[in-house]
Design a protein around this motif. Structure first.
Motif, PDB file in Angstrom:
ATOM      1  N   ALA A 162      17.014  36.731  33.901  1.00  0.00           N
ATOM      2  CA  ALA A 162      16.600  35.490  33.237  1.00  0.00           C
ATOM      3  C   ALA A 162      17.778  34.570  32.948  1.00  0.00           C
ATOM      4  CB  ALA A 162      15.862  35.809  31.942  1.00  0.00           C
ATOM      5  N   ALA A 163      18.968  35.130  32.786  1.00  0.00           N
ATOM      6  CA  ALA A 163      20.135  34.329  32.418  1.00  0.00           C
ATOM      7  C   ALA A 163      20.909  33.785  33.613  1.00  0.00           C
ATOM      8  CB  ALA A 163      21.070  35.164  31.550  1.00  0.00           C
ATOM      9  N   LEU A 164      20.558  34.200  34.819  1.00  0.00           N
ATOM     10  CA  LEU A 164      21.367  33.847  35.983  1.00  0.00           C
ATOM     11  C   LEU A 164      21.001  32.509  36.635  1.00  0.00           C
ATOM     12  CD1 LEU A 164      21.708  37.387  37.610  1.00  0.00           C
ATOM     13  CD2 LEU A 164      23.472  36.091  36.360  1.00  0.00           C
ATOM     14  N   GLY A 165      19.815  31.989  36.361  1.00  0.00           N
ATOM     15  CA  GLY A 165      19.420  30.701  36.931  1.00  0.00           C
ATOM     16  C   GLY A 165      19.415  30.658  38.444  1.00  0.00           C
TER      17      GLY A 165
ATOM     18  N   GLY B 104      24.164  40.831  35.968  1.00  0.00           N
ATOM     19  CA  GLY B 104      23.668  40.258  34.726  1.00  0.00           C
ATOM     20  C   GLY B 104      22.170  40.362  34.617  1.00  0.00           C
ATOM     21  N   GLU B 105      21.656  39.800  33.552  1.00  0.00           N
ATOM     22  CA  GLU B 105      20.213  39.785  33.316  1.00  0.00           C
ATOM     23  C   GLU B 105      19.583  38.678  34.145  1.00  0.00           C
ATOM     24  OE1 GLU B 105      18.440  41.972  31.582  1.00  0.00           O
ATOM     25  OE2 GLU B 105      20.271  43.090  31.129  1.00  0.00           O
TER      26      GLU B 105
ATOM     27  N   GLN C  21       9.581  38.092  34.302  1.00  0.00           N
ATOM     28  CA  GLN C  21      10.792  37.446  34.822  1.00  0.00           C
ATOM     29  C   GLN C  21      10.854  37.524  36.341  1.00  0.00           C
ATOM     30  OE1 GLN C  21      13.938  39.361  32.640  1.00  0.00           O
ATOM     31  NE2 GLN C  21      13.627  38.067  30.839  1.00  0.00           N
TER      32      GLN C  21
END
Length: 162
Positions: free
Chosen positions: A40-43, A37-38, A68
């Motif tokens: 920034a979206a994975l936390g 995934g991206e 990022q």
């Protein structure tokens, strides 16, 4: 790094790449946490070491990407990046030559997306990082891949918080 005992997390935007990495790690008995995934979206939090090897030249928004990466670097952490340099020699050898010889699939690299050391220093500075002295990555029949003062094809750098 995992073989040396480090806790390792791998990230790739392509799920297919992660699937290959998962199989490789399992076959080698390496406890690596992989995420597709991206970033920034994975936390995923912050890390003492962030490596980014041969990726930035494939990213459309390089400033956002570097920002990022920097946001995931822990205080006192180290980032290591490598990328092809945008030179006439890299165009001939890494793009035209490597693709013509079938060493990489056609269309893998776009020379205009390669990043010069000065451009990378600016991108890192924009993300609040200071770039160390770049080292070339060269290849010779006698040595294979090795660190060099010649940055015409490829180079590697470190970055730390400014």
């Amino acid at each position: 790094l995992a073989r040396l005992g480090a806790q390792v997390t791998g990230v790739d935007a392509a799920a297919e790449s992660i699937a290959v990495a998962v199989r490789h790690a399992a076959g080698s008995g390496l406890p690596i946490a992989y995420h597709a995934g991206e970033l920034a979206a994975l936390g995923l939090g912050q890390f003492d070491l962030v490596t980014n090897m041969e990726v930035i030249e494939h990213v459309a928004d390089k400033a956002l990407f570097v920002s990022q990466l920097a946001s995931h670097l822990a205080d006192g952490g180290l980032m290591v990046l490598s990328t092809p340099n945008r030179t006439a020699r890299s165009r001939v050898l890494l793009v035209e030559g490597a693709e013509a010889l079938g060493m990489v699939p056609r269309g893998t690299h776009h020379w205009d997306d390669f990043v010069t050391p000065d451009e990378l220093a600016d991108l890192l500075a924009g993300a609040g990082l200071t770039m160390g002295t770049p080292q070339g990555i060269a290849w010779t029949p006698a040595k294979g891949l090795h660190l060099s003062t010649d940055m015409a094809l490829n180079y590697i750098v470190t970055a730390t918080a400014a």
